[in-house]
Design an enzyme around this catalytic site. Structure first.
Site, PDB file in Angstrom:
ATOM      1  N   HIS A   1       0.957  -1.482   0.306  1.00 36.95           N
ATOM      2  CA  HIS A   1       0.152   0.224   0.370  1.00 36.95           C
ATOM      3  C   HIS A   1       0.412   0.851   0.244  1.00 36.95           C
ATOM      4  CE1 HIS A   1      -3.647   2.986   0.900  1.00 36.95           C
ATOM      5  NE2 HIS A   1      -2.284   3.134   2.009  1.00 36.95           N
ATOM      6  N   GLU A   2       1.669   1.201   0.836  1.00 35.35           N
ATOM      7  CA  GLU A   2       2.657   2.207   1.197  1.00 35.35           C
ATOM      8  C   GLU A   2       3.898   2.465   0.120  1.00 35.35           C
ATOM      9  OE1 GLU A   2       2.016   5.213   3.013  1.00 35.35           O
ATOM     10  OE2 GLU A   2       0.774   3.499   3.849  1.00 35.35           O
TER      11      GLU A   2
ATOM     12  N   HIS B   1       1.690   4.252  -2.990  1.00 37.10           N
ATOM     13  CA  HIS B   1       1.753   6.065  -3.107  1.00 37.10           C
ATOM     14  C   HIS B   1       3.292   6.657  -3.557  1.00 37.10           C
ATOM     15  CE1 HIS B   1      -2.411   6.275  -1.027  1.00 37.10           C
ATOM     16  NE2 HIS B   1      -1.591   5.218   0.409  1.00 37.10           N
TER      17      HIS B   1
END
Length: 223
Positions: A27-28, A31
């Site tokens: 998820h990170e 980004h």
């Protein structure tokens, strides 16, 4: 949420823990790499474009994920002023982690569907009779929980309340004159967290939305 699994089947719990932690890392990374693509190398210079989980994990967020089902990792550093074009970059960066969680949920759902079709007795014994049937049982439980939790993470982050990703997506869709006001709302992040905890505890609108999504997800898989 998962504490019973820890006491009943520690091996499956630890396999699932690794999968969920990796989900937070991805998820990170979503980004970070999206920001890098749009011209911001802040995450790269900070050493955060890595699969090393220790660089990403927030202890409290990881514990809540494993025992409650909703958690977080340390946000990758992003300088939105360096995104080019700004609004498109902000939108893609904000939604990237959500897309990754939805993709993981879909993949685990497909795996669970495949197991249901090819190993129905083992899946039934695992999910209905709570008897982990060897390797198939372990994979079934991991796919079951990982699919549902990744779905929850995606939808939870879509809520348009700062500092969740949904607030950044909303910001990218609004005229830039509103952005300074929305950025200032981040200072109230702790109050946002408390409100969300209360919502989940007392079956508020966010909780009901997540329950509906989970029910729809499993009805689609199991018919």
């Amino acid at each position: 949420m998962l504490i019973q699994l820890l006491t009943q089947d520690p091996v499956t719990f630890f396999v699932l823990a690794l999968v969920l932690i990796f989900s937070l890392v991805l998820h990170e990374l979503g980004h970070g790499y999206a920001a890098y693509f749009f011209g911001d190398d802040t995450a790269k210079r900070a050493g955060r474009l890595t699969f090393n989980a220790l660089k990403h994990l927030d202890p409290m967020g990881a514990l809540l994920l494993l025992f409650v089902g909703v958690g977080w990792a340390k946000p990758v550093p992003i300088d939105t002023r360096r995104l080019r074009p700004y609004r498109l970059g902000l939108f893609v960066v904000s939604i990237a982690g959500i897309v990754i969680n939805l993709t993981l949920s879909l993949l685990f759902g497909l795996l669970l569907y495949y197991l249901k079709e090819t190993q129905p007795l083992a899946v039934y014994a695992t999910l209905v009779e709570h008897q982990t049937a060897g390797l198939v049982g372990v994979v079934t439980l991991v796919a079951f929980y990982a699919g549902a939790i990744n779905l929850i993470l995606a939808l939870f982050n879509l809520v348009p309340i700062p500092p969740l990703d949904g607030s950044r997506i909303l910001m990218a869709l609004l005229p830039e004159r509103y952005h300074p006001f929305l950025w200032r709302l981040d200072r109230y992040a702790m109050y946002t967290f408390l409100l969300i905890v209360l919502d989940l505890q007392f079956n508020g609108p966010i909780s009901r939305m997540l329950d509906w999504a989970q029910s729809t997800y499993f009805r689609t898989i199991f018919g």
